[in-house]
Design a protein around this motif. Structure first.
Motif, mmCIF file in Angstrom:
data_model
loop_
_atom_site.group_PDB
_atom_site.id
_atom_site.type_symbol
_atom_site.label_atom_id
_atom_site.label_comp_id
_atom_site.label_asym_id
_atom_site.label_seq_id
_atom_site.Cartn_x
_atom_site.Cartn_y
_atom_site.Cartn_z
ATOM 1 N N ALA A 222 -2.687 -12.248 -8.344
ATOM 2 C CA ALA A 222 -3.692 -12.054 -8.226
ATOM 3 C C ALA A 222 -3.977 -10.476 -7.254
ATOM 4 C CB ALA A 222 -4.978 -12.067 -8.594
ATOM 5 N N VAL A 223 -3.375 -11.359 -5.744
ATOM 6 C CA VAL A 223 -3.380 -10.727 -4.891
ATOM 7 C C VAL A 223 -2.567 -9.353 -4.177
ATOM 8 C CG1 VAL A 223 -2.592 -10.680 -2.138
ATOM 9 C CG2 VAL A 223 -4.394 -12.312 -2.899
ATOM 10 N N PRO B 126 -4.277 -9.677 4.465
ATOM 11 C CA PRO B 126 -3.395 -9.070 5.919
ATOM 12 C C PRO B 126 -1.987 -9.690 5.508
ATOM 13 C CG PRO B 126 -5.606 -9.537 6.378
ATOM 14 C CD PRO B 126 -5.273 -10.274 5.061
ATOM 15 N N VAL B 127 -1.704 -11.121 5.174
ATOM 16 C CA VAL B 127 -0.607 -11.652 5.286
ATOM 17 C C VAL B 127 -0.079 -10.725 3.958
ATOM 18 C CG1 VAL B 127 0.404 -13.457 4.237
ATOM 19 C CG2 VAL B 127 -1.624 -13.589 5.862
ATOM 20 N N ALA B 128 -0.415 -10.626 3.074
ATOM 21 C CA ALA B 128 0.084 -9.505 2.093
ATOM 22 C C ALA B 128 0.757 -7.907 2.771
ATOM 23 C CB ALA B 128 -0.420 -9.321 0.923
ATOM 24 N N SER C 214 8.903 -9.678 -6.212
ATOM 25 C CA SER C 214 7.726 -9.701 -5.923
ATOM 26 C C SER C 214 6.550 -10.506 -6.562
ATOM 27 C CB SER C 214 7.050 -8.971 -4.504
ATOM 28 O OG SER C 214 6.350 -7.956 -5.135
ATOM 29 N N LEU C 215 6.599 -10.260 -7.299
ATOM 30 C CA LEU C 215 5.813 -10.084 -8.621
ATOM 31 C C LEU C 215 5.933 -11.731 -9.160
ATOM 32 C CD1 LEU C 215 3.995 -6.678 -9.955
ATOM 33 C CD2 LEU C 215 3.006 -8.184 -8.781
ATOM 34 N N TRP D 238 0.609 -4.094 -4.571
ATOM 35 C CA TRP D 238 1.062 -3.843 -5.584
ATOM 36 C C TRP D 238 0.585 -2.186 -6.601
ATOM 37 C CZ3 TRP D 238 4.842 -2.699 -2.790
ATOM 38 C CH2 TRP D 238 5.723 -3.598 -2.263
ATOM 39 N N SER D 239 -0.827 -2.685 -6.811
ATOM 40 C CA SER D 239 -1.215 -1.256 -7.523
ATOM 41 C C SER D 239 -2.398 -0.769 -6.886
ATOM 42 C CB SER D 239 -2.276 -2.137 -8.390
ATOM 43 O OG SER D 239 -2.024 -2.422 -9.860
ATOM 44 N N VAL D 240 -2.217 -0.637 -5.393
ATOM 45 C CA VAL D 240 -2.868 0.173 -4.380
ATOM 46 C C VAL D 240 -1.879 0.897 -4.067
ATOM 47 C CG1 VAL D 240 -4.053 0.313 -1.949
ATOM 48 C CG2 VAL D 240 -4.756 -1.348 -3.976
ATOM 49 N N HIS D 241 -0.222 0.041 -3.732
ATOM 50 C CA HIS D 241 0.609 1.021 -2.971
ATOM 51 C C HIS D 241 1.221 1.855 -3.835
ATOM 52 C CE1 HIS D 241 -0.343 -0.618 1.221
ATOM 53 N NE2 HIS D 241 -1.056 -1.512 0.858
#
Length: 176
Positions: free
Chosen positions: A48-49, A154-156, A21-22, A54-57
């Motif tokens: 960036a999104v 929200p889409v991400a 995904s990245l 991924w940094s949050v999850h």
């Protein structure tokens, strides 16, 4: 971990899916920069999104070092001042990890509002680096980019959490 009421139990994230995904977000960023709009100031930074998501999850898998690496790749691709995107992405990664526990308690639309200052700070930091290097103000349309990135949150969330939402082996008699 205590979960919010109504929150779905997720499967572990596949590291290959995170990397894929990245890389897809990096490729889309490169295509957008070479496309019809070029490097327009209002165009959102999809990488960036994805990095903030991924940094949050998954803060143990995607962190400041990963964000810095992808920032260097974007600097080389755009021919920008080396370290401009790397600094902004590393700051994004740090701020996302710093607030990841609090952020996950909110529903997704509220999370989008919470990450708006992160994206705005990253764009401001990038603009300051360019200003120090002698570049001018990119225009007021530059303020649209963090808003669009926040609207893409929200889409991400739907797209990047979809593989974790399926049951490992579905059964009619088991509620999970």
């Amino acid at each position: 971990m205590i979960m919010r009421p109504g929150q779905q139990l997720l499967l572990p994230a596949n590291p290959l899916f995170i990397a894929f995904s990245l890389l897809v977000a990096l490729g889309l960023n490169m295509l957008i920069n070479m496309g019809l709009w070029g490097r327009a100031a209002w165009v959102p930074d999809l990488l960036a999104v994805a990095l903030v998501f991924w940094s949050v999850h998954q803060p143990l898998r995607v962190g400041v070092g990963t964000a810095f690496f992808f920032g260097l790749v974007m600097d080389v691709h755009q021919g920008a001042l080396l370290g401009q995107h790397a600094l902004a992405y590393a700051a994004l990664g740090f701020l996302a990890i710093a607030m990841h526990r609090r952020l996950l308690w909110f529903p997704v639309p509220n999370q989008a509002i919470q990450v708006l200052p992160l994206f705005a700070a990253a764009h401001l930091l990038s603009m300051l680096v360019r200003a120090v290097a002698g570049d001018g103000f990119p225009g007021w349309t530059y303020l649209l980019s963090p808003v669009i990135e926040s609207a893409l949150w929200p889409v991400a969330s739907v797209l990047l959490l979809a593989p974790q939402r399926r049951a490992p082996d579905p059964d009619d008699n088991r509620p999970l």
